[in-house]
Scaffold this motif. Structure first.
Motif, PDB file in Angstrom:
ATOM      1  N   VAL A 154      27.785  42.784  40.064  1.00  0.00           N
ATOM      2  CA  VAL A 154      28.055  44.199  39.793  1.00  0.00           C
ATOM      3  C   VAL A 154      29.567  44.401  39.797  1.00  0.00           C
ATOM      4  O   VAL A 154      30.298  43.651  40.441  1.00  0.00           O
ATOM      5  N   PRO A 155      30.045  45.393  39.050  1.00  0.00           N
ATOM      6  CA  PRO A 155      31.496  45.606  39.001  1.00  0.00           C
ATOM      7  C   PRO A 155      32.103  45.794  40.393  1.00  0.00           C
ATOM      8  O   PRO A 155      31.487  46.402  41.274  1.00  0.00           O
ATOM      9  N   GLY A 156      33.292  45.283  40.577  1.00  0.00           N
ATOM     10  CA  GLY A 156      33.983  45.387  41.863  1.00  0.00           C
ATOM     11  C   GLY A 156      34.224  46.812  42.300  1.00  0.00           C
ATOM     12  O   GLY A 156      34.248  47.109  43.495  1.00  0.00           O
ATOM     13  N   MET A 189      28.251  48.114  49.786  1.00  0.00           N
ATOM     14  CA  MET A 189      27.937  48.830  48.553  1.00  0.00           C
ATOM     15  C   MET A 189      26.888  49.889  48.884  1.00  0.00           C
ATOM     16  O   MET A 189      25.964  49.624  49.664  1.00  0.00           O
ATOM     17  N   LYS A 190      27.029  51.077  48.307  1.00  0.00           N
ATOM     18  CA  LYS A 190      26.065  52.144  48.580  1.00  0.00           C
ATOM     19  C   LYS A 190      24.691  51.756  48.035  1.00  0.00           C
ATOM     20  O   LYS A 190      24.572  51.155  46.974  1.00  0.00           O
ATOM     21  N   ARG A 191      23.680  52.112  48.796  1.00  0.00           N
ATOM     22  CA  ARG A 191      22.299  51.758  48.430  1.00  0.00           C
ATOM     23  C   ARG A 191      21.903  52.303  47.065  1.00  0.00           C
ATOM     24  O   ARG A 191      21.211  51.641  46.297  1.00  0.00           O
ATOM     25  N   ASP A 192      22.350  53.522  46.720  1.00  0.00           N
ATOM     26  CA  ASP A 192      21.969  54.096  45.424  1.00  0.00           C
ATOM     27  C   ASP A 192      22.598  53.325  44.266  1.00  0.00           C
ATOM     28  O   ASP A 192      21.992  53.202  43.200  1.00  0.00           O
ATOM     29  N   MET A 193      23.789  52.763  44.468  1.00  0.00           N
ATOM     30  CA  MET A 193      24.424  51.942  43.423  1.00  0.00           C
ATOM     31  C   MET A 193      23.644  50.644  43.208  1.00  0.00           C
ATOM     32  O   MET A 193      23.468  50.201  42.080  1.00  0.00           O
ATOM     33  N   VAL A 251      22.529  40.185  44.917  1.00  0.00           N
ATOM     34  CA  VAL A 251      23.477  41.061  44.230  1.00  0.00           C
ATOM     35  C   VAL A 251      24.846  40.749  44.821  1.00  0.00           C
ATOM     36  O   VAL A 251      25.013  40.754  46.039  1.00  0.00           O
ATOM     37  N   GLN A 252      25.810  40.465  43.957  1.00  0.00           N
ATOM     38  CA  GLN A 252      27.149  40.140  44.441  1.00  0.00           C
ATOM     39  C   GLN A 252      28.177  40.875  43.594  1.00  0.00           C
ATOM     40  O   GLN A 252      28.013  41.011  42.379  1.00  0.00           O
ATOM     41  N   MET A 253      29.235  41.360  44.251  1.00  0.00           N
ATOM     42  CA  MET A 253      30.305  42.017  43.517  1.00  0.00           C
ATOM     43  C   MET A 253      31.047  40.977  42.682  1.00  0.00           C
ATOM     44  O   MET A 253      31.313  39.862  43.144  1.00  0.00           O
ATOM     45  N   ALA A 254      31.386  41.344  41.453  1.00  0.00           N
ATOM     46  CA  ALA A 254      31.969  40.405  40.500  1.00  0.00           C
ATOM     47  C   ALA A 254      33.233  39.697  41.007  1.00  0.00           C
ATOM     48  O   ALA A 254      33.369  38.489  40.794  1.00  0.00           O
TER      49      ALA A 254
END
Length: 171
Positions: free
Chosen positions: A4-6, A70-74, A92-95
């Motif tokens: 996911v985007p940073g 990261m926020k749960r809704d994101m 799920v990992q930040m890019a």
């Protein structure tokens, strides 16, 4: 596994005070409450020890961690696209962190068999080999500097290939 985007998450790097090894998680929870600007119930968060640190008489010294949230809704929004087409996502990992992991494991061979012998390695004695990596995506880019053990610097950049194409002169 998805990236996911940073900009969707938060990454903080924190040096912990000297603490008994068995109490590191307690200190990390305290740091999470201090560093994450949302109630912890609203985020998914984790941490990773950065580098080796030192242990003396059962106390962890010079321990640095990466704290990621990261926020749960994101996360739900990112996973929704995959759930709609029945694709199971395990991670799920930040890019920017995915890029650091790629550099560490694929380019700097962290945790693997050395790809060069000591004679072939041109890194000056006493210095560590570092890599600067730039990943240009369609809508955003990521810039990281790492030595494979430590994220020295990382920034998500809200500018990608589409922005460059839209602004290029038309023929």
């Amino acid at each position: 596994m998805i990236g996911v985007p940073g900009q969707s998450g938060l990454a903080r790097f924190v040096k912990l005070p000297p603490v008994e090894e068995k109490k590191i998680l307690d200190i990390v929870r305290f740091e999470a409450k201090q560093q994450i600007p949302f109630p912890l119930e609203e985020v998914v968060w984790d941490y990773q020890k950065i580098g080796a640190g030192e242990v003396a008489d059962g106390f962890a010294l010079e321990t640095e961690i990466g704290l990621f949230a990261m926020k749960r809704d994101m996360i739900a929004r990112a996973l929704g696209h995959y759930q709609e087409v029945s694709v199971e996502v395990d991670l799920v990992q930040m890019a920017p962190l995915a890029l650091c992991n790629f550099v560490a494991y694929e380019m700097l061979n962290k945790g693997g068999t050395p790809t060069t012998t000591e004679e072939e390695d041109d890194t000056p004695r006493g210095k560590r080999k570092c890599v600067v990596a730039l990943d240009i995506g369609a809508d955003a880019s990521n810039l990281v500097v790492t030595d494979g053990d430590k994220v020295i610097w990382q920034r998500p950049i809200p500018l990608g290939g589409n922005h460059l194409t839209e602004r290029s002169p038309k023929n």
